[in-house]
Design a protein around this motif. Sequence first.
Motif, PDB file in Angstrom:
ATOM      1  N   ALA A   1       0.808  -1.222   0.000  1.00 49.72           N
ATOM      2  CA  ALA A   1       0.000   0.000   0.000  1.00 49.72           C
ATOM      3  C   ALA A   1       0.840   1.270   0.000  1.00 49.72           C
ATOM      4  O   ALA A   1       0.377   2.320  -0.474  1.00 49.72           O
ATOM      5  CB  ALA A   1      -0.939   0.003   1.208  1.00 49.72           C
ATOM      6  N   LEU A   2       2.071   1.204   0.493  1.00 48.80           N
ATOM      7  CA  LEU A   2       2.909   2.397   0.555  1.00 48.80           C
ATOM      8  C   LEU A   2       3.926   2.453  -0.575  1.00 48.80           C
ATOM      9  O   LEU A   2       4.265   3.523  -1.059  1.00 48.80           O
ATOM     10  CB  LEU A   2       3.645   2.451   1.905  1.00 48.80           C
ATOM     11  CG  LEU A   2       2.775   2.322   3.164  1.00 48.80           C
ATOM     12  CD1 LEU A   2       3.609   2.578   4.401  1.00 48.80           C
ATOM     13  CD2 LEU A   2       1.580   3.257   3.118  1.00 48.80           C
ATOM     14  N   VAL A   3       4.422   1.288  -1.002  1.00 42.07           N
ATOM     15  CA  VAL A   3       5.426   1.248  -2.070  1.00 42.07           C
ATOM     16  C   VAL A   3       4.784   1.484  -3.433  1.00 42.07           C
ATOM     17  O   VAL A   3       5.317   2.216  -4.274  1.00 42.07           O
ATOM     18  CB  VAL A   3       6.165  -0.107  -2.066  1.00 42.07           C
ATOM     19  CG1 VAL A   3       7.180  -0.172  -3.210  1.00 42.07           C
ATOM     20  CG2 VAL A   3       6.877  -0.318  -0.732  1.00 42.07           C
ATOM     21  N   THR A   4       3.630   0.851  -3.674  1.00 38.82           N
ATOM     22  CA  THR A   4       2.943   0.976  -4.968  1.00 38.82           C
ATOM     23  C   THR A   4       1.466   1.310  -4.740  1.00 38.82           C
ATOM     24  O   THR A   4       0.586   0.465  -4.912  1.00 38.82           O
ATOM     25  CB  THR A   4       3.060  -0.329  -5.774  1.00 38.82           C
ATOM     26  OG1 THR A   4       2.582  -1.430  -4.959  1.00 38.82           O
ATOM     27  CG2 THR A   4       4.487  -0.598  -6.185  1.00 38.82           C
TER      28      THR A   4
ATOM     29  N   LYS B   1      -0.795   7.494   3.625  1.00 32.71           N
ATOM     30  CA  LYS B   1      -0.529   6.104   3.976  1.00 32.71           C
ATOM     31  C   LYS B   1      -1.772   5.423   4.527  1.00 32.71           C
ATOM     32  O   LYS B   1      -2.091   4.285   4.160  1.00 32.71           O
ATOM     33  CB  LYS B   1       0.611   6.032   4.988  1.00 32.71           C
ATOM     34  CG  LYS B   1       1.954   6.511   4.447  1.00 32.71           C
ATOM     35  CD  LYS B   1       3.016   6.542   5.534  1.00 32.71           C
ATOM     36  CE  LYS B   1       4.341   7.092   4.998  1.00 32.71           C
ATOM     37  NZ  LYS B   1       5.373   7.157   6.061  1.00 32.71           N
ATOM     38  N   VAL B   2      -2.476   6.124   5.401  1.00 30.72           N
ATOM     39  CA  VAL B   2      -3.711   5.568   5.968  1.00 30.72           C
ATOM     40  C   VAL B   2      -4.742   5.350   4.865  1.00 30.72           C
ATOM     41  O   VAL B   2      -5.386   4.294   4.791  1.00 30.72           O
ATOM     42  CB  VAL B   2      -4.274   6.506   7.060  1.00 30.72           C
ATOM     43  CG1 VAL B   2      -5.651   6.027   7.517  1.00 30.72           C
ATOM     44  CG2 VAL B   2      -3.319   6.583   8.243  1.00 30.72           C
ATOM     45  N   GLU B   3      -4.898   6.351   3.987  1.00 28.28           N
ATOM     46  CA  GLU B   3      -5.872   6.246   2.899  1.00 28.28           C
ATOM     47  C   GLU B   3      -5.538   5.090   1.963  1.00 28.28           C
ATOM     48  O   GLU B   3      -6.427   4.345   1.530  1.00 28.28           O
ATOM     49  CB  GLU B   3      -5.922   7.555   2.113  1.00 28.28           C
ATOM     50  CG  GLU B   3      -6.996   7.571   1.030  1.00 28.28           C
ATOM     51  CD  GLU B   3      -7.063   8.882   0.278  1.00 28.28           C
ATOM     52  OE1 GLU B   3      -7.841   8.966  -0.698  1.00 28.28           O
ATOM     53  OE2 GLU B   3      -6.346   9.834   0.663  1.00 28.28           O
ATOM     54  N   SER B   4      -4.257   4.915   1.646  1.00 33.61           N
ATOM     55  CA  SER B   4      -3.856   3.847   0.738  1.00 33.61           C
ATOM     56  C   SER B   4      -4.128   2.470   1.339  1.00 33.61           C
ATOM     57  O   SER B   4      -4.613   1.569   0.656  1.00 33.61           O
ATOM     58  CB  SER B   4      -2.364   3.985   0.390  1.00 33.61           C
ATOM     59  OG  SER B   4      -1.982   3.013  -0.561  1.00 33.61           O
TER      60      SER B   4
END
Length: 516
Positions: free
Chosen positions: A176-179, A195-198
């Motif tokens: 979720a954070l890398v891509t 980050k939370v949204e992803s």
Amino acid sequence: MTRNHYLCVFLYVYSIECAKILGVFPVPSISHQIVFQPIWKELSLRGHEVTVITPNPLRDALLSNLTEIDVSSSAKRAMDNSNIMKNLDITKSVFSRIMFGNHLLDALVKEELEQEEVSELIKSDETFDLIILQVFAMQPVVYGFGARFGSPIIIGISTLEVFLHTHDTFGNPTHALVTPDMMLGFKGDLTFANKVESLLFNIWYRMLYYWYALPNADKVARKYFGEDIPYLGDIERNTSLLLVNLNPIMHGVRPNVPNVIEINQIHIKKKKPLPGDIQKYLDSSPQGIVYFSLGSNVKSANLTESTRDVIIRAMAELPYKVLWKWENDYLPGKPDNVMIRKWLPQQDVLGHPHIKVFVTQGGLQSIEESITNGVPMIGLPFMSDQPTNVKRITELGMGLGLDYRTMNKEQLRDAIIEVAENKKYKDQVNNSRMILVDQPMKGVEKAVWWIEYVLRHKGAKHLRSAAADMSFYEYFMIDVICFLLVCVSFSIYATIRVYCLVVWSVRKPRSKVKSN
């Protein structure tokens, strides 16, 4: 070896290499179809017997073993009342855009499956060795073709980044954070809120797809392909290979399993002579030309009157001539320095040395063409992956991005002049071009090589990641984490209990002594 032996070997090789191939490319957008067209053309030229379902047939009489089923009329009916620009606008929430896209593509696929030629093909006794399916958004109904024609090899292909469920099909990592998913429009360093949204989006999207979209698509597929087909999700997971149109400039680096193959520049063609009037117009403008086109989906003629007025007034104040792809015969208030045409050979126009700036909606294919020709850009994103693409253009210094909803005449005019006159934008595009075109083989050659590789080996199970066959809770080790949490909790509980017993046992005798 005797002559008969040679003949047998030849026939054996021929029977493997020359296959019956079905291509299903339903989305009625020429910017997508131009990526697929060179592939089915090349497969046909190599001797394969190719049948294609498409809204944009080539109609090339020289391709004698190519059959094209034109579904443009069906696609038009589905798209006419969709108001795609309004409903996929970047101002809408991610949820509303995804839900609208799902409903639109559902209606589109139903219309095309009900077209007479498609229906006759489905009901026929035809069989295929390989099916190439366009992978698009949250619409897996087309995987029904994979069950209908003798369970052939299936290859997926996409003209842009794929959604989370397609990565799941191949066991491809989706951190979720890398891509982050392309619909979120995140690029560069993420804030904590990003980050939370992803993370929440990754969870929500999978729930939506596996619990809602996929079961509904399975019902639709059974209506058209028969009740006896396997569950649509099982057919989808049987896909051997994914060809996805990504490039190292716009998409950066991401981890891929071996059967996810990145391709690019498939639609880039050799330069052809321009139409006489366009050639004369460009040649007569040594001070420079601004090329303005919003692609095949957005269309300049569909702009609101206020947005169009801002653009017209900005163009009128430019020290350059403008070549504008305008889809109607008449442009109200057209400045003298503007030439309009309903259609333009974009790659050939961008290849002219007098083109200084390309004003684009930020579609991936348009950006590839601009980079390939060394033309810096002004991005006016409207929908889909366009906002993310324009952010990337700006980050890399290949141009500037503007918000078409809020920009004024001065902002657009000044941005165009800045990009046209400041050499750093041109230099950065040329740097990106050197990376983009430095490939071991052309995009079409790479795509066709992998397609024939899968044919030669009757699938690509040896490339399949073990992650593709794991359930969600297994892949993320939820059961293991829960077990460890229970163990840790029990250990903590046991430690506390032992400590309490020790304390109690120590304190009890002392209390007795004190009382005595």
